[in-house]
Design a protein around this motif. Structure first.
Motif, mmCIF file in Angstrom:
data_model
loop_
_atom_site.group_PDB
_atom_site.id
_atom_site.type_symbol
_atom_site.label_atom_id
_atom_site.label_comp_id
_atom_site.label_asym_id
_atom_site.label_seq_id
_atom_site.Cartn_x
_atom_site.Cartn_y
_atom_site.Cartn_z
ATOM 1 N N SER A 124 19.760 3.522 -41.195
ATOM 2 C CA SER A 124 20.195 2.269 -41.802
ATOM 3 C C SER A 124 21.719 2.159 -41.796
ATOM 4 O O SER A 124 22.421 3.169 -41.910
ATOM 5 C CB SER A 124 19.689 2.178 -43.247
ATOM 6 O OG SER A 124 18.288 2.117 -43.286
ATOM 7 N N GLY A 227 12.145 -3.348 -43.569
ATOM 8 C CA GLY A 227 12.903 -2.153 -43.229
ATOM 9 C C GLY A 227 14.311 -2.166 -43.793
ATOM 10 O O GLY A 227 14.748 -1.200 -44.422
ATOM 11 N N ASN A 230 14.368 -1.919 -47.659
ATOM 12 C CA ASN A 230 14.046 -0.578 -48.122
ATOM 13 C C ASN A 230 15.181 0.402 -47.871
ATOM 14 O O ASN A 230 15.368 1.353 -48.641
ATOM 15 C CB ASN A 230 12.754 -0.096 -47.456
ATOM 16 C CG ASN A 230 11.517 -0.525 -48.226
ATOM 17 O OD1 ASN A 230 11.230 0.015 -49.294
ATOM 18 N ND2 ASN A 230 10.796 -1.505 -47.707
ATOM 19 N N GLY A 231 15.949 0.161 -46.811
ATOM 20 C CA GLY A 231 17.132 0.990 -46.595
ATOM 21 C C GLY A 231 18.149 0.841 -47.714
ATOM 22 O O GLY A 231 18.761 1.823 -48.157
ATOM 23 N N ALA A 234 16.829 2.609 -50.883
ATOM 24 C CA ALA A 234 17.023 4.057 -50.771
ATOM 25 C C ALA A 234 18.475 4.441 -51.019
ATOM 26 O O ALA A 234 18.767 5.434 -51.711
ATOM 27 C CB ALA A 234 16.576 4.523 -49.391
ATOM 28 N N LEU A 264 5.928 2.622 -45.369
ATOM 29 C CA LEU A 264 7.234 2.939 -44.806
ATOM 30 C C LEU A 264 7.673 4.318 -45.257
ATOM 31 O O LEU A 264 7.463 4.706 -46.417
ATOM 32 C CB LEU A 264 8.287 1.911 -45.232
ATOM 33 C CG LEU A 264 8.085 0.479 -44.725
ATOM 34 C CD1 LEU A 264 7.255 -0.345 -45.700
ATOM 35 C CD2 LEU A 264 9.429 -0.206 -44.493
ATOM 36 N N VAL A 266 10.780 6.948 -45.912
ATOM 37 C CA VAL A 266 12.205 6.985 -46.243
ATOM 38 C C VAL A 266 12.657 8.436 -46.224
ATOM 39 O O VAL A 266 12.057 9.289 -46.885
ATOM 40 C CB VAL A 266 12.476 6.370 -47.630
ATOM 41 C CG1 VAL A 266 13.955 6.503 -47.989
ATOM 42 C CG2 VAL A 266 12.036 4.923 -47.674
ATOM 43 N N ILE A 275 14.859 4.905 -42.209
ATOM 44 C CA ILE A 275 13.671 4.123 -42.568
ATOM 45 C C ILE A 275 12.769 4.020 -41.345
ATOM 46 O O ILE A 275 13.236 3.697 -40.249
ATOM 47 C CB ILE A 275 14.044 2.697 -43.024
ATOM 48 C CG1 ILE A 275 14.972 2.742 -44.243
ATOM 49 C CG2 ILE A 275 12.794 1.895 -43.336
ATOM 50 C CD1 ILE A 275 14.317 3.216 -45.508
#
Length: 293
Positions: A124, A227, A230-231, A234, A264, A266, A275
């Motif tokens: 990411s 994606g 979610n990056g 995280a 997904l 991580v 990701i």
């Protein structure tokens, strides 16, 4: 001219559970207008176009289009495009890594496993936490109406894309939440962000985080598998809880509330976030496109 065209299911826990992606495997000679016209015709959230790289260290080049415009980077189109490159034999990983050239630069994608068990993980873009707190913007309160917040305060996080993030108190509350989409849209428009992404911790054995993403900034009600978002989640967790149980990585469940079942992966290495997940090839066919530019 006939071109191989793929319709993919990205970040799926099982076939049909992930995010749709169309991939034109050879867009050499296509104009910008032709790519946009085809993306408008597919009417998918994103359609990608594979090209030879222009950078010496890149394995391939991808251009990413929504039905309305080209965007520099997105998570599931990157993972799906890398899957297409491997499936079509367009590039070979070096030391287990593909290098994707896109509008955000040349980004590494890890290749783990092979065939039906293959997982791809994208590095990411670097993220920054720009604002923190429920009072970080006057419209944030309305966007969060009806949800009990969790341990971490809401935050505005930037990294490739811009999202508002908020932790919910528990998984069940998040899954049952009926958000005010107009309020989320107003927040997205006022802050030039994609919208609001809400997450909750889980005690389930096969995932540790539940995520719901509402990208009103690009006209979508809810995204089944995010994606880029979610990056940023995280990165925020790693920033806020560097010694916490999720600081090295976890698995995400997303999309069940809208009839999907995305999974997904991580991985967090210090300040680096990866990701990824699995991609299913749903349609592998021949494209005949004589549409107007």
């Amino acid at each position: 001219m006939s071109i191989r065209y793929l319709h993919l299911d990205v970040f799926a826990a099982a076939p049909g559970g992930g995010n749709h992606l169309g991939v034109v495997t050879d867009a050499s000679g296509w104009s910008d207008a032709r790519m946009q016209a085809f993306a408008r015709w597919t009417n998918l959230v994103e359609t990608t176009f594979l090209l030879p790289p222009t950078q010496p260290d890149a394995s391939y080049r991808v251009r990413i289009f929504t039905p309305h415009k080209e965007i520099p980077f997105a998570g599931h189109p990157s993972i799906g495009s890398a899957h297409a490159v491997l499936l079509c034999g367009l590039a070979t990983p070096v030391d287990g890594v593909l290098w994707q050239e896109c509008g955000a630069g040349v980004l590494p994608i890890r290749v783990e496993g092979s065939g039906d068990s293959r997982q791809l993980l994208l590095k990411s873009p670097h993220a920054t936490v720009d604002k923190i707190g429920r009072d970080a913007h006057p419209l944030l309160q309305g966007a969060l109406a009806g949800i009990a917040l969790g341990k971490l305060p809401p935050a505005y996080v930037a990294g490739g894309r811009h999202w508002w993030l908020a932790e919910c108190a528990d998984e069940d509350s998040l899954r049952r939440w009926q958000p005010d989409h107009a309020a989320i849209g107003a927040l997205a428009q006022a802050t030039d962000s994609l919208g609001l992404c809400v997450f909750a911790r889980s005690s389930q054995p096969d995932y540790q985080l539940v995520v719901r993403a509402f990208p009103a900034g690009v006209g979508l009600v809810e995204d089944p598998a995010s994606g880029a978002a979610n990056g940023l989640i995280a990165a925020y967790i790693a920033h806020a809880e560097p010694a916490g149980p999720l600081a090295r990585g976890y698995t995400v469940s997303q999309g069940r509330e809208i009839g999907h079942d995305a999974r997904l992966l991580v991985r967090i290495d210090g300040k680096t976030v990866w990701i990824g997940g699995h991609t299913n090839t749903i349609i592998d066919g021949t494209l005949h496109w004589n549409g107007q530019d």
